[in-house]
Design a protein around this motif. Sequence first.
Motif: not given
Lengths: 359, 422
Positions: A27-31, A67-75, A80-83, A125-126
């Motif tokens: 995933k791209w980190v926004p901004r 500790p556990k494998p990560i399958k998916c993620g989202t922003f 936008l400030q916290q991300r 993300l606005g």
Amino acid sequence: MSAAGLERPQVVSHVQQALSYTVFDCKWVPRSARLLCLGSAARGTGLVQLYELHGARLELLREIEKPKPIKCGTFGATSLQQRYLATGDFDGNLNIWNLEAPEIPVYSVKGHKEIINSIDGVGGLGIGEGAPEIVTGSRDGTVKVWDPRQNDSPVANMEPVQGESKRDCWTVAFGNAYNQEERVVCAGYDNGDIKLFDLKTMSLRWETNIKNGVCSVEFDRKDINMNKLVATSLEGKFHVFDMRTQHPTKGFASVSEKAQKSTIWQVRHLPQNRDIFMTSGGSGSLHLWKYEYPAQRSKKDSEGSEMGVAGSLSLLQNVTLSTQPISCLDWSPDKKGLCVCGAFDQTVRVLIVTKLNKI
Amino acid sequence: MPLWLREHSWRQTLSAVYLSLPLRGARATPGSIFCSERYLKVSVPPFLFEAVLFAPIDDTNSTAKIGDGNIFFTLYKKEPAMWDSLTLANTDKEQLQYLRENAVLKAQEKAKEETKARKITKQEHKKYALEATMKLEEAERKRIEDLKEKERQKVAKELELWKNQQKDGDTYKSIQKEEELYQEIEPLKERKNEKMNKTQIPNEGTSKTRFKSTKGCSCSIFSQNLKEEQLPAPRAAATIKVNFTPRVFPTALRESRVAEEEEWLHKQAEARRIMNSDLSELEDLKEEEKNPDWLKDKGNKMFAMGDYLGAVNAYNLAVRLNSSLPLLYLNRAACHLKLRNLHKAIEDSSKALELLTPPVPDNEKARVKAHVRRGTAFCQLELYTEGLQDYEAALKIDPRNEDIEKDAEKIRHLIQGTMQSS
């Protein structure tokens, strides 16, 4: 190759980075010009790596092990400030991390009994309006919607009827979030079911079956009145549904295309142009498509009820980057044409698609 | 005998000889002229002209023009000298013969060499053509590569620019934000102290680490609180129940029962072939009585007529002959039920079920029957819970059978009844 061929969008491979673990999501980190790779290390732990694009290479900024494998993620559900990054892992845990202080998650819940296959966020993300929410789909057959302000229990739970044998949910997507109340979740299952849940009325709005397991669903935009939905499946087929007109019995009109001979793992729409999307396939290839709307988007059928008319698809470009499936794909929301993809050959590639302005 | 042509006329210069030969109406073709260094022959049947030349000529460059009933030769001399005459005088027959043969041989050799030379030139031409096309293609490829490279570089530069823009933009924004937030913090602090703040504030203790272009931390918490009041409250929790489309054949390959079905078919085939060889007792049996299928049919008939003992006998014999046919056990169980040999019925149904693995759609009916019979036997022995278990198993295989449903209900009532009374 004629000069005319060079006028089409080209997919240029900008950077290739070999990784020492299996990458499941990128995933791209926004901004920013930074990207995240999520995956599973050989010893069975989860890895989050933060890279920054420096010229012709990626520089590793940070590596976080879990500790556990990560399958998916989202922003999708953070401001936008916290991300903050929301991740689903192989154990069914949903965690939201602050990447600057990743030791303790900001939010954590054991949402599912089995691996969370897919995650999506809306309201952050606005983009769009309404409360930020996260939806997770899991192998235990349930789809749950979470609000980061409410601990421990989901705000919506789509589960199989008692006694029904469960089917794995492979993909989820938010849509129709054009005002504070409206929201819709689309879920794709491994038996080919696609179900559309309306969160405002808490009911099943539409369902259909496309015969092959659904690998990925995405609305062209989450924050508008739902316009188009693309669902990709096994055996190289994908369907584009026109979501503006719902017929009482026939549902939504669709056009389907059989492009690659193998599974189409992901579909992602270009954030800057909602009619262009890229599909990634099990043969390591990427196809760039454009949807063209029909002259009339809806027409009346014999009984006088409105039904939608599906448009047509044209292939803009295709390129084969790898011999292994490209399992994840993400467009950068800030730079048109910049995208990252990760494949099962343990490499992550940053690509640039040119000439998208001329489409 | 060919007719000799003698009316030729010739003239010469220092380097060439011009010979004119009238043909008297006959037609000449290029094939009729044979010329070598010292020998010239023209054969146009029935006419013949030959000349052993005075001096050698250059036969490759010499020409002959055919036309107007006349052949006009232009022969280039090898050595520029004036000839006394066209032909050599005093040539006797042998010399003539020898010269002729020589000439022929020479001509042949020349022809061979010519073909060889032609072949070589042809090959060279081909090679040249190939190289030329390869060069052209290389050039084309290179041109495309260059175009692509240029694109790549252009795009890379744009990316760099954009990235720097991002960084600058971010730092600028962060400075701005901080100023704004500092202004807002004061009134917010007051608001906080007024309200009963239930929400916990994580990260309060974390330091203000500035991570490249992200913002400082403690400010963001306040901004988040501010935003929260504008957001709607979390949704009221609700559940939506879903049904899945039942999977009719063909199932996903990863779930298909192909392997199990194969196993089942294989087993059936095997079972039919096995013959328990207990021949000593069976010698006095008729041929057909040694066939388990025939015996099974006999047994079925007797069951239908009510002769349960006879049916059992038939099945017993069949089993002795072939102990792995599940249907035999199944039917024998039915007989035992009728005969109220309940334990034997249970045994037989169990054996039948054992043989009916792996469970595939093929042997569904048989399995349902086995479960039902065993269940009945259990119930008649008043082992209601086991009976119910079997009925439920039967229902699972065939959910649409109403009789089984009714019986299962009855048993449930019975169980509840006994439980209440005990």
